[in-house]
Design a protein around this motif. Structure first.
Motif, PDB file in Angstrom:
ATOM      1  N   VAL A   1      41.393 -14.597  -2.484  1.00  0.00           N
ATOM      2  CA  VAL A   1      40.116 -13.887  -2.338  1.00  0.00           C
ATOM      3  C   VAL A   1      40.326 -12.415  -2.047  1.00  0.00           C
ATOM      4  O   VAL A   1      39.632 -11.557  -2.603  1.00  0.00           O
ATOM      5  CB  VAL A   1      39.268 -14.541  -1.225  1.00  0.00           C
ATOM      6  CG1 VAL A   1      37.939 -13.812  -1.049  1.00  0.00           C
ATOM      7  CG2 VAL A   1      39.022 -16.018  -1.526  1.00  0.00           C
ATOM      8  N   MET A   2      41.306 -12.096  -1.203  1.00  0.00           N
ATOM      9  CA  MET A   2      41.485 -10.717  -0.750  1.00  0.00           C
ATOM     10  C   MET A   2      42.470  -9.910  -1.584  1.00  0.00           C
ATOM     11  O   MET A   2      42.620  -8.714  -1.375  1.00  0.00           O
ATOM     12  CB  MET A   2      41.906 -10.698   0.717  1.00  0.00           C
ATOM     13  CG  MET A   2      40.793 -11.141   1.649  1.00  0.00           C
ATOM     14  SD  MET A   2      41.102 -10.697   3.367  1.00  0.00           S
ATOM     15  CE  MET A   2      42.432 -11.808   3.776  1.00  0.00           C
ATOM     16  N   GLY A   3      43.150 -10.557  -2.525  1.00  0.00           N
ATOM     17  CA  GLY A   3      44.024  -9.824  -3.419  1.00  0.00           C
ATOM     18  C   GLY A   3      45.411  -9.567  -2.860  1.00  0.00           C
ATOM     19  O   GLY A   3      45.808 -10.087  -1.817  1.00  0.00           O
ATOM     20  N   GLU A   4      46.157  -8.720  -3.554  1.00  0.00           N
ATOM     21  CA  GLU A   4      47.561  -8.472  -3.227  1.00  0.00           C
ATOM     22  C   GLU A   4      47.754  -7.791  -1.880  1.00  0.00           C
ATOM     23  O   GLU A   4      48.834  -7.856  -1.303  1.00  0.00           O
ATOM     24  CB  GLU A   4      48.205  -7.625  -4.328  1.00  0.00           C
ATOM     25  CG  GLU A   4      48.268  -8.319  -5.680  1.00  0.00           C
ATOM     26  CD  GLU A   4      48.873  -7.429  -6.746  1.00  0.00           C
ATOM     27  OE1 GLU A   4      49.147  -6.241  -6.450  1.00  0.00           O
ATOM     28  OE2 GLU A   4      49.073  -7.909  -7.872  1.00  0.00           O
ATOM     29  N   THR A   5      46.723  -7.107  -1.376  1.00  0.00           N
ATOM     30  CA  THR A   5      46.839  -6.417  -0.088  1.00  0.00           C
ATOM     31  C   THR A   5      46.372  -7.289   1.075  1.00  0.00           C
ATOM     32  O   THR A   5      46.141  -6.773   2.171  1.00  0.00           O
ATOM     33  CB  THR A   5      46.032  -5.108  -0.107  1.00  0.00           C
ATOM     34  OG1 THR A   5      44.652  -5.407  -0.384  1.00  0.00           O
ATOM     35  CG2 THR A   5      46.562  -4.144  -1.151  1.00  0.00           C
ATOM     36  N   ALA A   6      46.237  -8.591   0.856  1.00  0.00           N
ATOM     37  CA  ALA A   6      45.710  -9.480   1.898  1.00  0.00           C
ATOM     38  C   ALA A   6      46.499  -9.376   3.197  1.00  0.00           C
ATOM     39  O   ALA A   6      45.911  -9.267   4.280  1.00  0.00           O
ATOM     40  CB  ALA A   6      45.705 -10.924   1.401  1.00  0.00           C
ATOM     41  N   MET A   7      47.821  -9.388   3.124  1.00  0.00           N
ATOM     42  CA  MET A   7      48.629  -9.353   4.339  1.00  0.00           C
ATOM     43  C   MET A   7      48.464  -8.037   5.083  1.00  0.00           C
ATOM     44  O   MET A   7      48.399  -8.005   6.317  1.00  0.00           O
ATOM     45  CB  MET A   7      50.101  -9.594   3.992  1.00  0.00           C
ATOM     46  CG  MET A   7      50.391 -10.987   3.462  1.00  0.00           C
ATOM     47  SD  MET A   7      49.863 -12.291   4.602  1.00  0.00           S
ATOM     48  CE  MET A   7      50.959 -11.988   5.984  1.00  0.00           C
ATOM     49  N   LEU A   8      48.387  -6.927   4.351  1.00  0.00           N
ATOM     50  CA  LEU A   8      48.180  -5.628   4.984  1.00  0.00           C
ATOM     51  C   LEU A   8      46.807  -5.569   5.646  1.00  0.00           C
ATOM     52  O   LEU A   8      46.670  -5.054   6.768  1.00  0.00           O
ATOM     53  CB  LEU A   8      48.321  -4.512   3.951  1.00  0.00           C
ATOM     54  CG  LEU A   8      48.064  -3.084   4.446  1.00  0.00           C
ATOM     55  CD1 LEU A   8      49.008  -2.725   5.594  1.00  0.00           C
ATOM     56  CD2 LEU A   8      48.202  -2.093   3.290  1.00  0.00           C
ATOM     57  N   LYS A   9      45.793  -6.087   4.981  1.00  0.00           N
ATOM     58  CA  LYS A   9      44.445  -6.108   5.555  1.00  0.00           C
ATOM     59  C   LYS A   9      44.425  -6.883   6.868  1.00  0.00           C
ATOM     60  O   LYS A   9      43.835  -6.440   7.859  1.00  0.00           O
ATOM     61  CB  LYS A   9      43.457  -6.720   4.562  1.00  0.00           C
ATOM     62  CG  LYS A   9      43.174  -5.851   3.347  1.00  0.00           C
ATOM     63  CD  LYS A   9      42.359  -6.605   2.311  1.00  0.00           C
ATOM     64  CE  LYS A   9      42.067  -5.749   1.092  1.00  0.00           C
ATOM     65  NZ  LYS A   9      41.411  -6.484   0.008  1.00  0.00           N
ATOM     66  N   MET A  10      45.060  -8.056   6.866  1.00  0.00           N
ATOM     67  CA  MET A  10      45.075  -8.861   8.083  1.00  0.00           C
ATOM     68  C   MET A  10      45.893  -8.191   9.183  1.00  0.00           C
ATOM     69  O   MET A  10      45.531  -8.230  10.363  1.00  0.00           O
ATOM     70  CB  MET A  10      45.633 -10.254   7.773  1.00  0.00           C
ATOM     71  CG  MET A  10      44.882 -10.994   6.670  1.00  0.00           C
ATOM     72  SD  MET A  10      43.101 -11.076   6.940  1.00  0.00           S
ATOM     73  CE  MET A  10      43.011 -12.440   8.072  1.00  0.00           C
ATOM     74  N   SER A  11      46.994  -7.544   8.802  1.00  0.00           N
ATOM     75  CA  SER A  11      47.808  -6.833   9.781  1.00  0.00           C
ATOM     76  C   SER A  11      47.017  -5.705  10.441  1.00  0.00           C
ATOM     77  O   SER A  11      47.122  -5.486  11.662  1.00  0.00           O
ATOM     78  CB  SER A  11      49.061  -6.279   9.100  1.00  0.00           C
ATOM     79  OG  SER A  11      49.831  -5.518  10.004  1.00  0.00           O
ATOM     80  N   ASN A  12      46.212  -5.002   9.661  1.00  0.00           N
ATOM     81  CA  ASN A  12      45.407  -3.912  10.215  1.00  0.00           C
ATOM     82  C   ASN A  12      44.315  -4.429  11.150  1.00  0.00           C
ATOM     83  O   ASN A  12      43.956  -3.759  12.128  1.00  0.00           O
ATOM     84  CB  ASN A  12      44.805  -3.087   9.081  1.00  0.00           C
ATOM     85  CG  ASN A  12      45.840  -2.222   8.387  1.00  0.00           C
ATOM     86  OD1 ASN A  12      46.888  -1.910   8.951  1.00  0.00           O
ATOM     87  ND2 ASN A  12      45.566  -1.841   7.140  1.00  0.00           N
ATOM     88  N   ILE A  13      43.772  -5.613  10.841  1.00  0.00           N
ATOM     89  CA  ILE A  13      42.799  -6.234  11.742  1.00  0.00           C
ATOM     90  C   ILE A  13      43.464  -6.565  13.081  1.00  0.00           C
ATOM     91  O   ILE A  13      42.933  -6.277  14.151  1.00  0.00           O
ATOM     92  CB  ILE A  13      42.228  -7.517  11.111  1.00  0.00           C
ATOM     93  CG1 ILE A  13      41.224  -7.172  10.027  1.00  0.00           C
ATOM     94  CG2 ILE A  13      41.541  -8.379  12.167  1.00  0.00           C
ATOM     95  CD1 ILE A  13      39.913  -6.662  10.534  1.00  0.00           C
ATOM     96  N   VAL A  14      44.630  -7.192  13.018  1.00  0.00           N
ATOM     97  CA  VAL A  14      45.340  -7.562  14.246  1.00  0.00           C
ATOM     98  C   VAL A  14      45.670  -6.313  15.067  1.00  0.00           C
ATOM     99  O   VAL A  14      45.537  -6.308  16.301  1.00  0.00           O
ATOM    100  CB  VAL A  14      46.617  -8.360  13.911  1.00  0.00           C
ATOM    101  CG1 VAL A  14      47.451  -8.592  15.170  1.00  0.00           C
ATOM    102  CG2 VAL A  14      46.253  -9.697  13.272  1.00  0.00           C
TER     103      VAL A  14
END
Length: 281
Positions: free
Chosen positions: A250-263
Motif C-alpha cells: 500500500v505504501m510503496g517502496e518507501t514504506a520502511m522509511l515512512k514508518m521509521s520517520n513516524i517512530v
C-alpha cells in the motif's frame, strides 16, 4: 469547493495512488501460498488496516462507539476497507466508506467481494469535506488517520456533523502534535511538509466544538504506538527477508522509511496517535 481545495485533494489522492494495487495484493497472496479462493477477511490484516496499531486500534475505537447490528456507519477516508469490513462483519453494521483515491475504492470493493462481506459494506469515491450524502444519514461515523491530510478541520467536522443524526458518535483516531519539533519526511500520509496538516489535540477539540460536537472521551496512545512498532520490528527480524504480504504493498517502496520517520517523531515526543470520541449535539 474552491480550486485550491480541489488541487490539495488531487495531491492527496496522488500521494496514496498505487498502480494495480488490487492485482498486486492478490499476487502477493499467491506468492505466500494462498490462492484467491482461500482468502478470508482475517488474512487481509497484513495490508488492509494501515493506521498505527492496525486491528487492535480499530477494536479499541469500536469498544467506545456503542455499536449494534444494523447501525449505519460512515467510514470517512476508508482506504482499502479494512476497518469497514471489520465493523460490517464483526459488529454487523451497515458501513459506507468514502475515499479520495479511486484505486483504493476499487480495491476495497474487490477485497470485500472476495471475502464475502459485500452485503454489509459499500465504497464510493468522494471528498471528506463535501460528503455526497443527505443530512442525518448515519447513526455514527469515524475517521482513522485522515485529518492529517486536511487543512480545514472545522470543514471536515462540520460535514461529519451534517450527515449524522443528533446524539450520534463521531470517533477520531488521528496522528496529532503533542510537542515541539519537526517531522522527517516522507511519512505515510505525506511526502513533504506542505502536504501535512498535523494539528494539536487542543485544535481538534476547538474544531469539534465549533462544528457542533461535544467531546465525550480522549486518550493519547503514544506508548501503545511505540510498543506496536517494537512488535512489528521484532516480527520482521524473526521472519527474515521481506514477506510478500505487508504494508509495502500500500505504501510503496518507501514504506520502511515512512514508518521509521513516524517512530522518530513518536520517540522525540513530536506526535502521537490520539483517540477522540465526540457526540453530535
Amino acid at each position: 469547493m474552491t480550486a485550491n481545495d480541489g488541487a490539495a485533494e488531487a495531491r492527496v489522492a496522488q500521494h496514496y495512488a498505487t498502480e494495480n494495487l488490487e492485482q498486486r495484493i492478490l499476487a502477493a497472496f499467491e506468492a505466500a501460498g494462498k490462492p484467491r479462493a482461500g482468502i478470508r477477511r482475517e488474512d487481509l490484516a497484513a495490508v488492509d488496516e494501515f493506521h498505527i496499531g492496525g486491528r487492535e486500534a480499530t477494536e479499541a475505537i469500536a469498544a467506545q462507539m456503542h455499536l449494534h447490528p444494523g447501525m449505519r456507519l460512515l467510514d470517512i477516508g476508508s482506504g482499502i476497507g479494512g476497518p469497514a469490513r471489520y465493523f460490517g462483519s464483526v459488529h454487523r453494521c451497515r458501513v459506507t466508506g468514502i475515499d479520495l483515491t479511486p484505486e483504493y475504492v476499487r480495491t476495497a470493493q474487490t477485497l470485500s467481494a472476495l471475502v464475502g462481506v459485500s452485503a454489509s459494506v459499500q465504497f464510493e469515491p468522494g471528498s471528506a469535506t463535501a460528503l455526497p450524502f443527505e443530512n442525518d444519514s448515519f447513526d455514527a461515523a469515524y475517521v482513522f488517520h485522515v485529518g492529517m491530510n486536511i487543512r480545514d478541520k472545522v470543514k471536515l467536522f462540520r460535514e461529519a456533523k451534517r450527515v449524522l443524526l443528533s446524539g450520534a458518535i463521531f470517533a477520531i483516531y488521528d496522528v496529532l502534535r503533542i510537542g515541539p519539533g519537526e517531522l522527517q519526511y516522507p511519512v505515510p500520509w505525506a511526502s513533504q511538509a506542505d502536504e501535512s496538516f498535523v494539528e494539536t489535540t487542543a485544535a481538534y477539540r476547538r474544531a469539534l466544538v465549533d462544528a457542533g460536537f461535544a467531546i465525550a472521551a480522549e486518550r493519547e496512545r503514544k506508548q501503545f504506538a511505540l510498543d506496536f512498532f517494537a512488535r512489528m520490528r521484532h516480527l520482521n527480524e524473526q521472519q527474515g527477508p521481506p514477506q510478500p504480504l505487508g504494508l509495502h504493498l500500500v505504501m510503496g517502496e518507501t514504506a520502511m522509511l515512512k514508518m521509521s520517520n513516524i517512530v522518530d517523531g513518536l520517540r522525540r515526543g513530536v506526535i502521537a496517535p490520539v483517540e477522540l470520541i465526540a457526540r453530535a449535539q
